[in-house]
Design an enzyme around this catalytic site. Structure first.
Site, PDB file in Angstrom:
ATOM      1  NE  ARG A 276      -3.908   0.048   2.041  1.00  0.00           N
ATOM      2  CZ  ARG A 276      -4.206  -1.016   2.808  1.00  0.00           C
ATOM      3  NH1 ARG A 276      -3.268  -1.351   3.870  1.00  0.00           N
ATOM      4  NH2 ARG A 276      -5.128  -1.989   2.414  1.00  0.00           N
ATOM      5  CB  ALA A 277       4.111   1.956   1.675  1.00  0.00           C
TER       6      ALA A 277
END
Length: 704
Positions: A276-277
Site C-alpha cells: 500500500r505504501a
C-alpha cells in the site's frame, strides 16, 4: 450560514495543507490523518478546505450526488434520463461524530415508512451524503474500531454496500476522508494507520512572531468575520482555480518506469510492510506534480510524497515514535533531478498563512522540494525497542529469574539512604488475558464481556429512543396479536410506537486498567525490576490492542502518586514507566488508598467504564506505624467497592514470604506470580502440571 475562517489565512503547518490539497486533487490517495496537540487549529483548516474546493455538478433531486457525466451511476435513486436536470452546488463537508452508530454511518431501514406503509425503504446515511465531498472525523482515534474499518473500506472501494434490516443497497461513496486526533488521547492501531493514505504531524509554532500573528488574525476574525474574510477573498479564489486546474491535469501526468522504480527503492529502504505504501506514494507524487503544473513526475515529487505517505507506516507497535529519516530518504533519491520552479500562485502575499496551523495558498509552494523549512522528524524509538517487539501473533517468555537473590536480601533496598535505581524493561511478550467479572455495558472493545451495539444478537428489547438496530421479526411479532383490536381488515400491518423492538447484542467492552505499582527499595534488585517493568509493558501493549484506558499509580518512600491519570495513550504510560525509579520504604496502604481515590473519581466521570485494578507488589508494607495493619484495612476497603483486582506478585527466588498472596486474599483478587503473566509461561505451567515429565524424560533430553 456562518463564515468559515479562510484556508489561506491559517499560519504555519505547510505539510497539513499540502496533504489536504493533494488528496482533493487525487482522492485515490486515500485520505489524510492529522496528528497533533490540542489547540493547533486542526479542525479550523479542515472546515476551511471545503470552501476553496471547486463546486460540483449533480443530478437534481438525487440523494446520492450522482455526477451527470458518470456513464454508470451507482445510485439507488436511478436510473436517470439522459436529459435529467442538473444543478451546481458547493462541495459538502460531512462531520461524523465520535458517538455515531453503524446505522447512522451506513444508513438503514426507513422506520416511518416501514411501520406505516409496510415498505422496506433505504434511508441514506453519512457515507451517501459525503459522496464527492469531504468526510471529517474529529478525534478519529476515539471512534470504534469497526466504524473506522467501515469508513476506510468505503474510501478505498469508492462505494458502500448495505446489507441490514431487510435492505440490500449499493451506492457510490467516493469522498476525501480526513481524520484528526490528539495522540495524548490514544493511538490508532497500526493496521488502521496504514489504511490512511497520508499522515502529518502538526504543532503550534514556537516562534514568538508566528504565535503573535496567529493571535492577531484570530482576534481580527472574531471582531469582524466579514471584513477579515474579504481580505483573503482573492487568495481563496486563486487557490480554488489552482486546485481545479490540478484536478484536470492529474490524468495527464506521466509516471515513468524509472521514477516508479525509485518509489519502490524508497519503500524498500524504509522496510514498510505490504504494497500500500508504494501505491499511495505513487498516487501522491502524481498529484504533487499536477499541483505544480507538471505533466511528468520528478524526484522532488517523490520526495514530497514519501514524506507524507511513509512515516506512519514504519511503526511496528504503539510505543514507536512516527517519523522518517530524511537523510536516508535523500541518500536513496539522490539529487540528480532538481525540481523546476513551480508556477507562482495567484493571490498575493497576504494569503500566506493560517490561523493555527495550516499554510496559505502561497506557502504550499515552500514544500515543492519535499523538504521545506521544517526540522526533520527524528523517528526515535520509544520505551521498547520495536525491532525486537513481537507482533500480535508473536510472543516470548519473560526473562529467567535463576540466580536472583532471595526476597529478604532484596528487601534491604527499603533501608533509608539507599540510592534510587532505574532499570529498563526487556522485550514485551503476549500476556494472559485478564478480564473484569460480570457483564458490562461500556464502550465496545476487546477485553470483558458486555452488552454492546456490535456483536452477536442474543435477543430483543423495547426501543426507548436509544441506539440499536431494529429487530424486524420481533417488531412484527409484537404487533401481530393486536391487529384485530386496531381495526385491520386487510393490507399492511398496523404498528404502534410501543411495538418497536431493537436487537440486544453481546460483545466485548474496553475497560480502565489502573496499575498500582510498588516502586520501593524491595523492588530495586535489577533482575526483579526488569522483570516487573517487562510484565507491565506487556500488559500495557495488551491494553492498547484491546482499546482500554490506562492509568498509573506508584508508591515509594512515604507517599503514593498518580503518575499518569487515566488516558488512552499507552505510549505515554510506557514513557512514564521507563523513567520509574525504585528505592525507599514501601507505603503499601497509601498506594492502595490512592488507587481507590482514582477509581472513585473515574466512576463518577465515566460510570459505564468498568475498572480492572492491577497491583504489582511483593506484598511488603514497611512505612509508617502499623504499616501491615493499615495495608490490610486499605485492601479490605478496595475489596468492598467491588472492583475486579489482580495482584501481580513480584516476589521471586527460592525463598518467598507469600505476602502478595495474602494481600490478594484480602483484596479478593486473582493472584499471579510475575513469571506467569506471560501467556507462554502460563501454557507451559499448565502443560507441565497435566503432563509431568519423568526423570527419564529429563535425562533423555540432557543426553540429546
Amino acid at each position: 450560514m456562518p463564515l468559515q475562517f479562510p484556508f489561506s489565512a491559517v499560519v504555519g503547518s505547510d505539510d497539513m495543507a499540502l496533504a489536504l490539497v493533494l488528496t482533493t486533487i487525487s482522492p485515490g490517495v486515500g485520505g489524510v490523518l492529522v496528528r497533533g496537540e490540542k489547540g493547533t487549529a486542526k479542525s479550523t483548516i479542515v472546515r476551511a478546505l471545503a470552501a476553496v474546493l471547486p463546486p460540483i455538478d449533480v443530478i437534481a433531486g438525487d440523494r446520492f450526488s450522482t455526477d451527470p457525466r458518470d456513464p454508470t451511476p451507482l445510485s439507488p435513486d436511478g436510473p436517470f434520463a439522459a436529459d435529467a436536470p442538473t444543478e451546481t452546488r458547493p462541495v459538502r463537508l460531512v462531520e461524523l461524530p465520535v458517538g455515531a452508530t453503524e446505522d447512522r454511518v451506513l444508513g438503514s431501514l426507513h422506520l416511518e415508512r416501514a411501520l406505516s406503509e409496510g415498505k422496506a425503504e433505504y434511508e441514506p446515511g453519512l457515507l451517501a451524503r459525503a459522496h464527492r465531498g469531504i468526510l471529517y472525523v474529529d478525534e478519529v482515534n476515539l471512534l470504534q474500531d469497526h466504524l473506522v474499518d467501515l469508513l476506510l473500506d468505503a474510501a478505498a472501494m469508492g462505494r458502500s454496500n448495505v446489507e441490514r434490516d431487510g435492505v440490500s443497497v449499493e451506492h457510490a461513496a467516493r469522498f476525501v476522508l480526513v481524520g484528526t486526533m490528539n495522540p495524548e488521547e490514544g493511538e490508532l492501531r497500526p493496521q488502521l494507520l496504514d489504511r490512511f493514505g497520508l499522515t502529518v504531524e502538526v504543532a503550534a509554532p514556537r516562534d514568538p512572531a508566528s504565535r503573535a500573528e496567529v493571535v492577531r488574525r484570530r482576534m481580527s476574525y472574531d471582531t469582524d468575520p466579514e471584513s477579515f474574510t474579504r481580505q483573503y477573498a482573492e487568495s481563496e479564489r486563486a487557490l480554488t482555480d489552482r486546485i481545479q486546474a490540478a484536478q484536470k491535469l492529474v490524468a495527464e501526468v506521466e509516471l515513468r518506469d524509472d521514477v516508479l522504480l525509485k518509489i519502490a527503492e524508497v519503500c524498500a529502504a524504509f522496510e514498510v510492510d505490504g504494497m500500500r505504501a508504494d501505491i499511495v506514494t505513487a498516487r501522491t507524487a502524481v498529484a504533487h506534480a499536477a499541483w505544480h503544473g507538471r505533466t511528468s513526475v520528478t524526484t522532488a515529487d517523490v520526495r514530497a510524497a514519501a514524506r507524507l505517505a511513509l512515516p506512519h507506516r514504519r511503526r511496528r507497535n504503539p510505543f514507536d515514535a512516527p517519523g522518517l529519516d530524511e537523510e536516508l530518504l535523500d541518500q536513496v533519491l539522490g539529487d540528480d533531478d532538481p525540481a523546476p520552479e513551480p508556477p507562482e500562485p495567484q493571490g498575493g502575499s497576504e494569503g500566506e498563512g493560517t490561523e493555527g496551523e495550516g499554510p496559505a495558498d502561497g506557502r504550499l509552494d515552500t514544500d515543492q522540494d519535499g523538504s521545506g523549512d521544517r526540522e526533520p522528524t527524528s523517528g526515535t524509538q520509544s520505551p521498547s525497542d520495536s525491532s525486537s517487539s513481537p507482533s500480535d501473533g508473536g510472543e516470548s517468555a519473560p526473562p529467567s529469574t535463576a540466580g536472583e537473590a532471595p526476597a529478604d536480601a532484596a528487601a534491604a533496598g527499603d533501608a533509608p539512604g539507599r540510592p534510587d535505581t532505574t532499570v529498563d524493561a526487556r522485550t514485551p511478550y503476549r500476556p494472559k488475558l485478564f478480564t473484569v467479572q460480570g457483564t458490562g455495558e461500556g464502550e465496545a472493545g476487546r477485553r470483558s464481556r458486555a452488552m454492546t451495539e456490535s456483536g452477536r444478537r442474543i435477543g430483543s428489547r423495547h426501543s426507548t429512543g436509544g441506539a440499536g438496530s431494529i429487530h424486524v421479526a420481533e417488531t412484527v411479532r409484537a404487533a401481530a396479536p393486536h391487529q384485530l383490536a386496531r381495526g385491520r381488515t386487510s393490507g399492511s400491518l398496523l404498528f404502534r410506537p410501543d411495538d418497536l423492538r431493537v436487537a440486544t447484542r453481546e460483545g466485548q467492552e474496553s475497560n480502565l486498567v489502573l496499575f498500582c505499582v510498588d516502586a520501593s527499595g524491595s523492588m530495586a534488585a535489577r533482575r526483579r525490576m526488569e522483570q516487573v517493568k517487562t510484565a507491565i509493558l506487556s500488559l500495557l501493549l495488551d491494553a492498547y490492542r484491546r482499546r482500554d484506558q490506562v492509568g498509573l499509580v506508584t508508591f515509594r518512600g512515604d507517599r503514593a502518586e498518580l503518575v499518569l491519570p487515566p488516558t488512552r495513550s499507552v505510549d505515554i504510560a510506557a514513557t512514564r514507566l521507563e523513567a520509574l525509579p525504585a528505592g525507599g520504604r514501601t507505603p503499601l496502604a497509601e498506594g492502595l488508598l490512592e488507587a481507590a481515590r482514582v477509581l472513585r473519581v473515574e466512576r463518577v466521570r465515566d460510570p459505564r467504564r468498568r475498572p480492572l485494578l492491577v497491583v504489582v507488589t511483593d506484598g511488603r508494607a514497611t512505612w509508617g506505624p502499623d504499616a501491615v495493619a493499615r495495608a490490610r484495612t486499605a485492601a479490605a476497603h478496595l475489596a468492598g467497592t467491588g472492583v475486579t483486582s489482580l495482584v501481580v506478585d513480584s516476589e521471586t527466588g527460592s525463598f518467598r514470604l507469600g505476602l502478595a498472596r495474602d494481600l490478594a486474599g484480602v483484596l479478593r483478587a486473582e493472584h499471579v506470580p510475575v513469571d506467569e503473566v506471560s501467556a507462554t509461561g502460563l501454557t507451559t505451567l499448565v502443560h507441565d502440571r497435566v503432563h509431568p515429565r519423568t526423570t527419564a524424560d529429563t535425562s533423555t533430553e540432557g543426553a540429546a
